[in-house]
Design an enzyme around this catalytic site. Structure first.
Site, PDB file in Angstrom:
ATOM      1  CG  ASN A   1      -2.322   0.671   0.723  1.00 21.54           C
ATOM      2  OD1 ASN A   1      -2.398   1.894   0.754  1.00 21.54           O
ATOM      3  ND2 ASN A   1      -3.301  -0.092   0.272  1.00 21.54           N
ATOM      4  NE  ARG A   2      -2.698   5.178  -2.617  1.00 23.12           N
ATOM      5  CZ  ARG A   2      -3.482   4.120  -2.872  1.00 23.12           C
ATOM      6  NH1 ARG A   2      -3.760   3.244  -1.918  1.00 23.12           N
ATOM      7  NH2 ARG A   2      -3.975   3.925  -4.077  1.00 23.12           N
TER       8      ARG A   2
ATOM      9  CG  HIS B   1      -3.559  -6.593  -3.953  1.00 24.02           C
ATOM     10  ND1 HIS B   1      -4.679  -6.417  -4.725  1.00 24.02           N
ATOM     11  CD2 HIS B   1      -3.145  -5.346  -3.607  1.00 24.02           C
ATOM     12  CE1 HIS B   1      -4.910  -5.117  -4.849  1.00 24.02           C
ATOM     13  NE2 HIS B   1      -4.008  -4.447  -4.176  1.00 24.02           N
TER      14      HIS B   1
ATOM     15  CD  GLU C   1      -5.704  -4.601  -1.204  1.00 23.01           C
ATOM     16  OE1 GLU C   1      -4.708  -3.920  -0.969  1.00 23.01           O
ATOM     17  OE2 GLU C   1      -6.661  -4.176  -1.877  1.00 23.01           O
TER      18      GLU C   1
END
Ligand SMILES: *[C@@H]1O[C@H](CO)[C@@H](O)[C@H](O)[C@H]1NC(C)=O
Ligand SMILES: *[C@@H]1O[C@H](CO)[C@@H](O)[C@H](O)[C@H]1NC(C)=O
Ligand SMILES: *[C@@H]1O[C@H](CO)[C@@H](O)[C@H](O)[C@H]1NC(C)=O
Ligand SMILES: *[C@@H]1O[C@H](CO)[C@@H](O)[C@H](O)[C@H]1NC(C)=O
Ligand SMILES: *[C@@H]1O[C@H](CO)[C@@H](O)[C@H](O)[C@H]1NC(C)=O
Ligand SMILES: *[C@@H]1O[C@H](CO)[C@@H](O)[C@H](O)[C@H]1NC(C)=O
Ligand SMILES: CC(=O)N[C@H]1CO[C@H](CO)[C@@H](O)[C@@H]1O
Length: 381
Positions: free
Chosen positions: A93-94, A190, A343
């Protein structure tokens, strides 16, 4: 083709020579099939990807309930690269502003998602072939050796994922370690689902799938780039992020004022993180996804602290579905809102939020093992 070869050492680890000949062989396209009563799964070494997952619906018909392609050589060149059923790493992710500070050093990463880093940027694990290191009739293991600074983060990381099937259940077990220095490690699986296998004549969209997150009373507020702001929200009953008070259809809130832009600018539906409560009983089902049409339900158990849920706003009708899916007479593509990715992972961008106290779950050094465990159990309503 670049599929990795099972090494002699790995063969010895999983079976004697006599048994080796009975081990699953890849099909002509490089897919490995494993099975257990009620469930069959296929994998390729690229990104340690699950390509197919067959379970039975309420009529006893086998349905392939995950997204993917028939053409296995398309995965590495797919310009959309949706991380289909793969393992992004070393930090999923980020990462805000593509930067973080660890032990007094500030690291700068590739910004590949607007102002932020997504799934670790260039050299990320979901863009590479993993090594097949063990195989039995019902389990498969892939490993990944990540060089220091491959994604701009310090220290090498050794990781592996083992997928195991038992009756009606898919188990996913990952471990990783950083033998030299402290570095961020946060993995996820994912997987994208459509429990109707796109065969429901009434809809190929995901909105009538039902989701229940009985232990998710909180979620992370996100900005227009889907990056957590730092605020932890406690959604009211029946508000857009309430999947705790009762099972809700994924589209139940589509009439709400906050539905559009709910998952970042220009995105409707979900692409954010739900957090589990602190007191989840060990082994509890933390998520149940179901579809009335096939009657298939999928129950998630995990040792992770939350779920990122993405309802596929950015699918745009260009990606094909598989020949195991779909409906005669309907274009065989994934339309916008046609799937949901679920996720399990630790708190998104926790390395930039020390106030959340997630650092001991996201930073690992010599002698500390990262362990990620989940299972999906399938049944019918
Ligand atoms: C599979 O994908 C590869 C890579 O895009 C392409 O070269 C090949 O023609 C495709 N094969 C089929 C049967 O579509
Ligand atoms: C990113 O950088 C901007 C401008 O420098 C700053 O305002 C913001 O707080 C930063 N965000 C994060 C998550 O570091
Ligand atoms: C991941 O790695 C590949 C190959 O190095 C690169 O092309 C891609 O841009 C990287 N970033 C993201 C999100 O994928
Ligand atoms: C796969 O194994 C080879 C040989 O040991 C090694 O050089 C390579 O780095 C491994 N690849 C990955 C992704 O771990
Ligand atoms: C989806 O569910 C809603 C609410 O139960 C119902 O009104 C609608 O007809 C359903 N749509 C489809 C395509 O099944
Ligand atoms: C939420 O919706 C359900 C079903 O419509 C209803 O029974 C319940 O009273 C609502 N809760 C609140 C707090 O409005
Ligand atoms: C491809 C696609 O369906 N994108 C949609 C994402 O959400 C925005 C906001 O509602 C829509 O305008 C897009 O059509």
């Amino acid at each position: 083709m670049r599929f990795q070869i099972l090494t002699l050492g790995a063969v010895a680890a999983v079976a004697t020579a006599a048994v080796t000949s009975k081990l699953p062989k890849p099909d002509k396209d490089g897919r490995y099939t494993i099975s257990a009563p009620g469930i069959t799964a296929k994998f390729i070494p690229y990104a340690a990807t699950l390509t197919n997952l067959f379970v039975k619906d309420k009529h006893g018909i086998e349905r392939d309930v995950v997204l993917g392609y028939d053409n296995t050589t398309f995965y590495p060149v797919d310009p959309g690269h949706p991380v289909y059923n793969a393992i992004p790493g070393r930090y999923a992710n980020r990462i805000g502003n593509g930067t973080f500070t660890l032990d007094g050093v500030t690291y700068h990463l590739e910004k590949n998602d607007g102002p932020n880093t997504l799934h670790s940027g260039t050299n990320n694990w979901s863009y590479h072939f993993w090594n097949l290191t063990a195989l039995t009739k019902n389990s498969i293991t892939f490993s990944y050796h990540d060089a220091a600074f491959a994604e701009g983060m310090p220290g090498r990381v050794d990781a592996s994922v083992t997928y195991t099937l038992t009756a009606n259940t898919w188990h996913i077990s990952m471990s990783a370690e950083s033998p030299d220095v402290r570095t961020p490690i946060m993995l996820t699986d994912h997987t994208y689902f459509n429990l109707d296998a796109f065969a429901n004549p009434a809809t190929d969209l995901i909105w009538n799938h039902t989701l229940h997150l009985p232990y998710s009373h909180r979620n992370l507020e996100a900005d227009s780039a889907a990056l957590p702001t730092g605020n932890i929200l406690e959604p009211e009953e029946n508000s857009t992020d309430d999947f705790y008070s009762a099972p809700h259809q994924l589209g139940f809130a589509s009439g709400n004022a906050d539905w559009v832009n709910h998952c970042g600018g220009g995105c409707h539906g979900y692409n954010g993180q739900f957090l589990f409560d602190d007191n989840v009983p060990k082994g509890a089902v933390v998520a149940e996804l179901s579809s009335a049409w096939t009657g298939i339900k999928a129950q998630l158990r995990t040792n992770q602290a939350g779920l990122v849920i993405y309802t596929c706003n950015w699918s745009d009708g260009t990606a094909p579905i598989k020949s195991t899916q779909g409906l005669k007479g309907r274009k065989a593509v994934v339309n916008g809102d046609g799937c949901v990715a679920i996720e399990a992972q630790d708190w998104v961008d926790g390395i930039n939020h020390p106030e959340w106290n997630r650092l001991d779950k996201q930073i690992f050094g010599p002698g500390q093992e990262y362990k990620w465990e989940s299972s999906w159990t399938f049944g019918t309503l």
